[in-house]
Motif scaffolding. Structure first.
Motif, PDB file in Angstrom:
ATOM      1  N   GLN A 262       0.830  -1.205   0.000  1.00 32.10           N
ATOM      2  CA  GLN A 262       0.000   0.000   0.000  1.00 32.10           C
ATOM      3  C   GLN A 262       0.858   1.247   0.000  1.00 32.10           C
ATOM      4  OE1 GLN A 262      -3.409   0.154  -0.296  1.00 32.10           O
ATOM      5  NE2 GLN A 262      -2.979   2.310  -0.643  1.00 32.10           N
ATOM      6  N   ARG A 263       1.942   1.237   0.762  1.00 32.76           N
ATOM      7  CA  ARG A 263       2.829   2.407   0.815  1.00 32.76           C
ATOM      8  C   ARG A 263       3.371   2.721  -0.585  1.00 32.76           C
ATOM      9  NH1 ARG A 263       6.210   0.896   4.485  1.00 32.76           N
ATOM     10  NH2 ARG A 263       5.384   2.104   6.208  1.00 32.76           N
ATOM     11  N   THR A 264       3.773   1.683  -1.309  1.00 31.18           N
ATOM     12  CA  THR A 264       4.282   1.873  -2.666  1.00 31.18           C
ATOM     13  C   THR A 264       3.224   2.518  -3.556  1.00 31.18           C
ATOM     14  OG1 THR A 264       5.779  -0.016  -2.421  1.00 31.18           O
ATOM     15  CG2 THR A 264       5.253   0.678  -4.674  1.00 31.18           C
ATOM     16  N   ALA A 265       1.993   2.032  -3.474  1.00 36.98           N
ATOM     17  CA  ALA A 265       0.903   2.593  -4.271  1.00 36.98           C
ATOM     18  C   ALA A 265       0.594   4.027  -3.843  1.00 36.98           C
ATOM     19  CB  ALA A 265      -0.342   1.722  -4.145  1.00 36.98           C
ATOM     20  N   THR A 266       0.577   4.274  -2.543  1.00 37.13           N
ATOM     21  CA  THR A 266       0.287   5.613  -2.013  1.00 37.13           C
ATOM     22  C   THR A 266       1.342   6.611  -2.465  1.00 37.13           C
ATOM     23  OG1 THR A 266      -0.875   4.687  -0.106  1.00 37.13           O
ATOM     24  CG2 THR A 266      -0.034   6.935   0.123  1.00 37.13           C
ATOM     25  N   LEU A 267       2.603   6.219  -2.386  1.00 38.71           N
ATOM     26  CA  LEU A 267       3.685   7.123  -2.793  1.00 38.71           C
ATOM     27  C   LEU A 267       3.664   7.381  -4.301  1.00 38.71           C
ATOM     28  CD1 LEU A 267       6.581   5.967  -0.443  1.00 38.71           C
ATOM     29  CD2 LEU A 267       5.072   7.964  -0.208  1.00 38.71           C
ATOM     30  N   ALA A 268       3.234   6.387  -5.089  1.00 39.24           N
ATOM     31  CA  ALA A 268       3.103   6.594  -6.536  1.00 39.24           C
ATOM     32  C   ALA A 268       2.028   7.642  -6.828  1.00 39.24           C
ATOM     33  CB  ALA A 268       2.784   5.276  -7.240  1.00 39.24           C
ATOM     34  N   VAL A 269       0.904   7.571  -6.099  1.00 37.98           N
ATOM     35  CA  VAL A 269      -0.153   8.573  -6.265  1.00 37.98           C
ATOM     36  C   VAL A 269       0.366   9.950  -5.850  1.00 37.98           C
ATOM     37  CG1 VAL A 269      -2.421   9.332  -5.408  1.00 37.98           C
ATOM     38  CG2 VAL A 269      -2.050   6.930  -6.001  1.00 37.98           C
ATOM     39  N   LEU A 270       1.105   9.992  -4.761  1.00 43.16           N
ATOM     40  CA  LEU A 270       1.661  11.260  -4.286  1.00 43.16           C
ATOM     41  C   LEU A 270       2.607  11.859  -5.325  1.00 43.16           C
ATOM     42  CD1 LEU A 270       1.896  13.360  -2.063  1.00 43.16           C
ATOM     43  CD2 LEU A 270       3.661  11.938  -0.997  1.00 43.16           C
ATOM     44  N   GLN A 271       3.440  11.022  -5.925  1.00 42.27           N
ATOM     45  CA  GLN A 271       4.349  11.516  -6.963  1.00 42.27           C
ATOM     46  C   GLN A 271       3.573  12.054  -8.160  1.00 42.27           C
ATOM     47  OE1 GLN A 271       6.814   8.088  -7.606  1.00 42.27           O
ATOM     48  NE2 GLN A 271       8.281   8.669  -6.009  1.00 42.27           N
ATOM     49  N   ASP A 272       2.534  11.340  -8.575  1.00 43.22           N
ATOM     50  CA  ASP A 272       1.722  11.800  -9.708  1.00 43.22           C
ATOM     51  C   ASP A 272       1.070  13.146  -9.405  1.00 43.22           C
ATOM     52  OD1 ASP A 272       2.359   9.560 -11.183  1.00 43.22           O
ATOM     53  OD2 ASP A 272       0.457   8.529 -10.797  1.00 43.22           O
ATOM     54  N   LEU A 273       0.495  13.260  -8.211  1.00 44.12           N
ATOM     55  CA  LEU A 273      -0.151  14.516  -7.836  1.00 44.12           C
ATOM     56  C   LEU A 273       0.854  15.663  -7.756  1.00 44.12           C
ATOM     57  CD1 LEU A 273      -2.640  13.268  -5.099  1.00 44.12           C
ATOM     58  CD2 LEU A 273      -3.252  14.267  -7.311  1.00 44.12           C
ATOM     59  N   THR A 274       2.029  15.368  -7.212  1.00 47.58           N
ATOM     60  CA  THR A 274       3.065  16.399  -7.087  1.00 47.58           C
ATOM     61  C   THR A 274       3.543  16.843  -8.465  1.00 47.58           C
ATOM     62  OG1 THR A 274       3.725  15.479  -4.951  1.00 47.58           O
ATOM     63  CG2 THR A 274       5.301  16.931  -6.041  1.00 47.58           C
ATOM     64  N   ARG A 275       3.718  15.885  -9.384  1.00 46.52           N
ATOM     65  CA  ARG A 275       4.095  16.234 -10.761  1.00 46.52           C
ATOM     66  C   ARG A 275       3.001  17.091 -11.413  1.00 46.52           C
ATOM     67  NH1 ARG A 275       6.705  11.322 -11.116  1.00 46.52           N
ATOM     68  NH2 ARG A 275       4.811  10.203 -11.664  1.00 46.52           N
ATOM     69  N   THR A 276       1.763  16.689 -11.204  1.00 42.55           N
ATOM     70  CA  THR A 276       0.646  17.448 -11.773  1.00 42.55           C
ATOM     71  C   THR A 276       0.650  18.872 -11.235  1.00 42.55           C
ATOM     72  OG1 THR A 276      -0.684  15.444 -12.017  1.00 42.55           O
ATOM     73  CG2 THR A 276      -1.874  17.535 -11.972  1.00 42.55           C
ATOM     74  N   LYS A 277       0.832  19.015  -9.942  1.00 41.95           N
ATOM     75  CA  LYS A 277       0.852  20.331  -9.307  1.00 41.95           C
ATOM     76  C   LYS A 277       2.031  21.153  -9.818  1.00 41.95           C
ATOM     77  CE  LYS A 277       0.151  23.521  -6.159  1.00 41.95           C
ATOM     78  NZ  LYS A 277      -0.477  24.701  -6.679  1.00 41.95           N
ATOM     79  N   SER A 278       3.203  20.518  -9.953  1.00 42.30           N
ATOM     80  CA  SER A 278       4.401  21.229 -10.409  1.00 42.30           C
ATOM     81  C   SER A 278       4.284  21.686 -11.857  1.00 42.30           C
ATOM     82  CB  SER A 278       5.629  20.329 -10.262  1.00 42.30           C
ATOM     83  OG  SER A 278       5.837  20.016  -8.914  1.00 42.30           O
TER      84      SER A 278
END
Length: 197
Positions: A115-131
């Motif tokens: 779950q942590r791996t999946a959660t961090l992948a979502v976080l990276q995607d959102l951060t890229r989107t925001k950036s």
């Protein structure tokens, strides 16, 4: 988020057709929560039933325009002035982890890591989107930015909770309180070293 109150707030600015209302909602929320036009019309029917909107005529194509009533405007003011009360909803991840802890033979630390791996992948995607977005230049840019940031904060909180859950399970395993929880070799090493990462 209340679609009902959001549609009312938009109608409080000007009368709209259903499709217009859907477009305004998506623009004002940064396109994060797409609405089905059927949901818009169902909501409009209920708002009309409750006296918050009225039909304001139809155009030559038969599209009905809706306008807010005084009661609807009052409802919008009350909604905007009141705090949001968080509902106790079933959190699927918390439920899954709670059940997994009670089942023999389940590698709970591995479940957490997956779950942590999946959660961090979502976080990276959102951060890229925001950036990828420049500084807000319009109200809809600002709305989009706030929604994405809210999602980032929620995913960050989930990652922190997973760390907490992992540490709690390791402590419980070390104390022998959870004999039913499968403690694989890697987790036994963490326990032997005196705590979670």
């Amino acid at each position: 988020m209340s679609v009902r109150q959001s549609l009312l707030a938009i109608l409080d600015q000007a009368p709209c057709y259903g499709y217009q209302l859907r477009g305004e909602f998506e623009t004002r929320t940064g396109g994060t929560w797409p609405l089905n036009v059927g949901q818009v019309y169902t909501t409009l029917d209920r708002l009309e039933r409750d006296g918050f909107v009225t039909r304001d005529g139809a155009d030559v194509e038969g599209r009905v325009r809706y306008a807010i009533t005084d009661a609807g405007s009052s409802e919008v003011r009350g909604w905007l002035a009141a705090p949001v009360v968080r509902q106790q909803v079933r959190d699927e991840l918390a439920m899954k982890l709670a059940i997994a802890c009670t089942l023999p033979g389940i590698d709970v630390p591995a479940l957490i890591q997956t779950q942590r791996t999946a959660t961090l992948a979502v976080l990276q995607d959102l951060t890229r989107t925001k950036s990828s977005q420049a500084a807000p230049a319009s109200p809809s840019d600002l709305a989009w930015s706030l929604v994405v940031e809210s999602m980032i904060f929620a995913v960050e909180a989930e990652a922190r909770w997973l760390d907490h859950a992992e540490a709690t399970i390791a402590r419980a395993a070390r104390s022998g309180a959870v004999a039913a929880v499968e403690v694989p070799r890697a987790a036994r090493r963490i326990v032997a070293e005196g705590g979670a990462r």
